[in-house]
Design a protein around this motif. Structure first.
Motif, PDB file in Angstrom:
ATOM      1  N   ASN A   1       7.819  -0.139  -6.112  1.00 26.14           N
ATOM      2  CA  ASN A   1       6.797   0.638  -5.420  1.00 26.14           C
ATOM      3  C   ASN A   1       5.654  -0.320  -5.111  1.00 26.14           C
ATOM      4  OD1 ASN A   1       5.145   2.569  -4.356  1.00 26.14           O
ATOM      5  ND2 ASN A   1       4.683   3.569  -6.299  1.00 26.14           N
TER       6      ASN A   1
ATOM      7  N   TYR B   1       2.390  -1.164  -2.777  1.00 28.66           N
ATOM      8  CA  TYR B   1       1.381  -0.579  -1.892  1.00 28.66           C
ATOM      9  C   TYR B   1       0.610  -1.689  -1.194  1.00 28.66           C
ATOM     10  CZ  TYR B   1      -2.283   2.422  -0.072  1.00 28.66           C
ATOM     11  OH  TYR B   1      -3.144   3.088   0.755  1.00 28.66           O
TER      12      TYR B   1
ATOM     13  N   ASP C   1      -1.112  -1.102   1.814  1.00 28.84           N
ATOM     14  CA  ASP C   1      -1.832  -0.397   2.874  1.00 28.84           C
ATOM     15  C   ASP C   1      -3.274  -0.139   2.457  1.00 28.84           C
ATOM     16  OD1 ASP C   1      -1.980   0.640   5.419  1.00 28.84           O
ATOM     17  OD2 ASP C   1      -1.198   2.604   4.889  1.00 28.84           O
ATOM     18  N   ASN C   2      -3.883  -1.139   1.851  1.00 29.19           N
ATOM     19  CA  ASN C   2      -5.233  -0.984   1.308  1.00 29.19           C
ATOM     20  C   ASN C   2      -6.311  -0.895   2.376  1.00 29.19           C
ATOM     21  OD1 ASN C   2      -5.022  -1.294  -1.823  1.00 29.19           O
ATOM     22  ND2 ASN C   2      -3.609  -2.799  -0.965  1.00 29.19           N
TER      23      ASN C   2
ATOM     24  N   GLN D   1      -6.533   2.228  -4.053  1.00 26.45           N
ATOM     25  CA  GLN D   1      -6.363   2.927  -5.326  1.00 26.45           C
ATOM     26  C   GLN D   1      -7.719   3.046  -6.021  1.00 26.45           C
ATOM     27  OE1 GLN D   1      -3.384   1.167  -7.881  1.00 26.45           O
ATOM     28  NE2 GLN D   1      -4.329   1.974  -9.731  1.00 26.45           N
TER      29      GLN D   1
ATOM     30  N   ASP E   1       9.768   1.926   3.993  1.00 25.94           N
ATOM     31  CA  ASP E   1       9.409   3.105   3.221  1.00 25.94           C
ATOM     32  C   ASP E   1      10.528   3.484   2.254  1.00 25.94           C
ATOM     33  OD1 ASP E   1       7.722   5.209   2.478  1.00 25.94           O
ATOM     34  OD2 ASP E   1       8.598   6.571   3.944  1.00 25.94           O
TER      35      ASP E   1
ATOM     36  N   SER F   1       4.772   0.462   1.098  1.00 25.18           N
ATOM     37  CA  SER F   1       3.799   1.172   1.921  1.00 25.18           C
ATOM     38  C   SER F   1       2.989   0.169   2.734  1.00 25.18           C
ATOM     39  CB  SER F   1       2.850   1.998   1.045  1.00 25.18           C
ATOM     40  OG  SER F   1       3.571   2.934   0.267  1.00 25.18           O
TER      41      SER F   1
ATOM     42  N   ASN G   1      -2.451  -5.720  -6.377  1.00 29.35           N
ATOM     43  CA  ASN G   1      -1.213  -6.336  -5.897  1.00 29.35           C
ATOM     44  C   ASN G   1      -0.903  -7.616  -6.664  1.00 29.35           C
ATOM     45  OD1 ASN G   1      -2.273  -5.248  -2.720  1.00 29.35           O
ATOM     46  ND2 ASN G   1      -0.458  -4.472  -3.759  1.00 29.35           N
TER      47      ASN G   1
END
Length: 385
Positions: free
Chosen positions: A3, A5, A7-8, A13, A319, A324, A364
């Protein structure tokens, strides 16, 4: 399945410390900040202390910070109110601004019967400062210039201090959408002569649904939202005390740890670019992504060597593999239209290929990068992943 991510630039988060602060305020502070009794005054003090914190970080007075629901509202507040209230005769912006600016400027121009003009772009997608100066020199009309500090899709940065200084020398008012830079760069608004900025907490590990506008004192703006006298009469509506407290905590942590965390995130971006060049050398970095002096350290926009008939499957495949990211701005992802930013800066050939925005944060790791590069390679090579 991993998983990852990346797409910051769309949203980050939330920090645990911010979440703890929000929950504490929601649990312990029930009053309305406009109430004059002790419980209301307790809520009011949280809002005003947060205002002072934000103002101190940006080196302005607390009376110049106005809390909003986010960057979009802040942009609309400034652009529409300035056009309506300040005798603006012309708005200058660029075609690669966030739609919160582009559409607000279009509406302000239409409803107030004023000119809307666009500065030329350099090949990389950065506004052309020479053309901007020519535009300012060409007319004595009262002008509002709106140019974003960091582009949300390709990461291009402008020298906002130099641009604002030039605009002020011609008597223009200056607005900058700083949604992608507040919390990521030191911003001293005593040195940067902008009149207005917009910011959003969820871009720097704070809550969604809260942001602020900086409005330089004695601006003459009137509200867009009418009602009570909250935010010193400029923005009616009961303040979201818990969200404002969360914004304050997020800004405090962002700037307390800025040097360490920005270096870490830049390392993730640089590692991604290196691995991409090693494993997929035909990939291109859009805009100024390869130039650390002219692009933010938080994102890469990558044009991948994939035929158009296969490109539609790319984001679906990513995806499905738990990755993401965005094909452009997250604000555009539900639209059938391509990125308006990339349409302005890419060649016709490259527009036929998929471009993906990968954006990074303190959460990350290099292992995340390795996994994404592996999945991209497998997709490009046609090997089932």
């Amino acid at each position: 399945m991993s998983n990852v991510y990346f797409d910051n630039a769309a949203t980050t988060q939330i920090r645990e410390e911010v979440l703890d602060r929000i929950m504490q305020v929601m649990r312990d502070v029930s009053g309305n900040p406009s109430s004059t009794h002790a419980v209301g005054r307790s809520a009011k003090s949280i809002v005003e202390n947060a205002r002072k914190t934000v103002a101190k970080i940006l080196n302005v007075s607390a009376g110049e910070i106005f809390f909003t629901s986010g960057g979009t509202e802040a942009d609309n507040l400034v652009i529409n109110s300035a056009a309506r209230d300040l005798g603006i005769q012309r708005i200058i912006t660029s075609r690669i601004e966030h739609h919160a600016v582009l559409h607000a400027a279009e509406e302000a121009a239409r409803t107030n019967n004023i000119k809307l003009e666009y500065v030329n772009l350099k090949n990389c997608g950065t506004p052309d400062e020479k053309h901007l100066e020519e535009m300012l020199r060409s007319s004595e009309e009262k002008t509002l210039v709106s140019l974003m500090h960091v582009n949300n899709e390709v990461g291009n940065m402008i020298d906002i201090e130099a641009v604002a200084t030039m605009c002020k020398s011609y008597g223009a008012l200056v607005h900058s959408d700083m949604v992608q830079s507040i919390g990521h760069y030191n911003i001293d608004l005593q040195k940067i002569p902008v009149d207005y900025i917009a910011a959003a907490a969820h871009k720097f590990h704070g809550p969604k649904g809260v942001g602020f506008a900086f409005v330089r004192k004695n601006s003459g703006l009137r509200p867009l939202i009418y009602g009570g006298s909250q935010e010193r009469g400029l923005r009616a509506g009961t303040e979201g005390v818990h969200n404002i407290a969360g914004l304050e905590t997020a800004m405090e942590y962002a700037y307390k740890n800025l040097e360490e965390e920005s270096a870490y995130v830049k390392g993730i971006k640089d590692y991604f670019a290196e691995r991409l060049q090693e494993e997929i050398p035909e990939a291109k970095l859009n805009g100024n992504c390869s130039n650390s002096e002219k692009s933010t350290y938080t994102l890469l926009n990558v044009c991948l060597p994939i035929a158009s008939e296969k490109a539609l499957l790319l984001l679906f495949q990513l995806d499905m593999k738990g990755i993401s990211c965005s094909k452009g701005s997250a604000c555009q992802s539900g639209s059938d239209k391509g990125s308006h930013v990339l349409q302005e800066i890419l060649s016709g050939e490259d527009l036929g290929k998929p471009s993906v925005r990968f954006s990074f944060s303190k959460y990350n790791t290099k292992a995340d990068v390795d996994y994404v590069i592996e999945i991209l390679k497998e997709f490009l090579e046609g090997v089932p992943a």
